[in-house]
Design an enzyme around this catalytic site. Structure first.
Site, short mmCIF file in Angstrom:
data_model
loop_
_atom_site.label_atom_id
_atom_site.label_comp_id
_atom_site.label_asym_id
_atom_site.label_seq_id
_atom_site.Cartn_x
_atom_site.Cartn_y
_atom_site.Cartn_z
CB CYS A 134 -3.85 -28.14 -0.46
SG CYS A 134 -4.29 -26.70 -1.87
CG ASP A 180 2.25 -22.55 1.11
OD1 ASP A 180 2.29 -22.44 0.38
OD2 ASP A 180 1.55 -23.21 2.42
CG HIS A 212 1.45 -25.97 -0.69
ND1 HIS A 212 0.48 -24.62 0.39
CD2 HIS A 212 -0.05 -26.85 -1.29
CE1 HIS A 212 -1.23 -25.18 0.42
NE2 HIS A 212 -0.96 -25.98 -0.96
#
Length: 247
Positions: A134, A180, A212
């Site tokens: 991320c 996502d 995600h």
């Protein structure tokens, strides 16, 4: 941007069970998690750049231990100076945190540069692979250059700009989630178009039935999520084996 900024989905997930095998030490006053392979070798190293949950989230420490078990001296610096986002806090305002408290490149880049300098100097690392989850994906792209990271891997990246991706100088592998909003289909395709024009090896694997954060915070009681999380990790290890150990 080749991926959007972080959102609420970046703090939601399952805390995994297990006891970390490594230890917290400091590199230039930055708290850093260290995990060693069984032979204590430090020649092949992995630098994990975390999501916004930070270094103390047990999941990322367990992942570091897994890289160590596969022969990589692994370190995880605190990119947030002790101020990460809490996991699964229902009313936490991620956009506000981004605007008011999130560290930006002038604060984060020196931490990464100093960690890499320490790995190559004090610990004698010959090759360093960068892992970015991320938030950390942005910094893998920023530091995948000569004299910095040798090889890169990222899962469900956020905040990555077009210019940062265009600037990479080493092999890059990406794990993406089918669902996502941070790294959706159009951003994946933009990423592919950029990578196709670069003179570096690249790989992009798309995993169905996950969202995600799956590579760090997947619900391991759900079979497709567990499979995807494990395969994303094996993807990273295979990538590093090819471009670190076999070079």
């Amino acid at each position: 941007m080749t991926s959007h900024p972080a959102g609420q989905c970046c703090i939601v997930g399952v805390k995994h069970e297990g006891e970390a095998a490594g230890e917290i030490k400091k590199i230039n006053d930055v708290r850093t998690y260290f995990s060693y392979p069984s032979d204590k070798s430090t020649h092949n190293a992995v630098l994990i750049l975390t999501d916004i949950l930070g270094v103390d989230f047990i999941n990322v420490q367990l992942i570091a231990d897994q890289f160590a078990a596969n022969g990589y001296f692994t370190v995880v610096p605190d990119l947030f100076n002790g101020n990460p986002v809490p996991a699964n806090q229902e009313n936490f305002d991620v956009p506000k945190w981004i605007q008011t408290e999130m560290p930006h490149p002038p604060a984060v880049d020196p931490v990464i540069a100093n960690t890499i300098k320490e790995l190559r100097g004090t610990y004698g690392a010959k090759k360093i692979g960068g892992v970015g989850y991320c938030f950390g994906g942005k910094y893998v792209a920023r530091h995948l250059k000569e004299g910095s990271l040798d090889v890169g891997y990222t899962a469900h990246p956020s905040f990555v700009s077009k210019e940062e991706l265009e600037g990479i100088k080493g092999p890059l592998s990406i794990s993406a989630a089918e669902t996502d909003q941070i790294f959706p289909a159009e951003k994946r395709r933009e990423t592919e178009d950029i990578l196709e024009k670069l003179k570096v090896p690249y790989q992009l694997n798309l995993f169905s039935d996950v969202s995600h954060g799956f590579a760090v915070r997947a619900d391991l009681s759900v079979k497709p999520a567990k499979f995807a999380k494990e395969q994303a990790f094996y993807q990273a290890v295979a990538w590093f084996d090819e471009y670190i150990k076999n070079v």
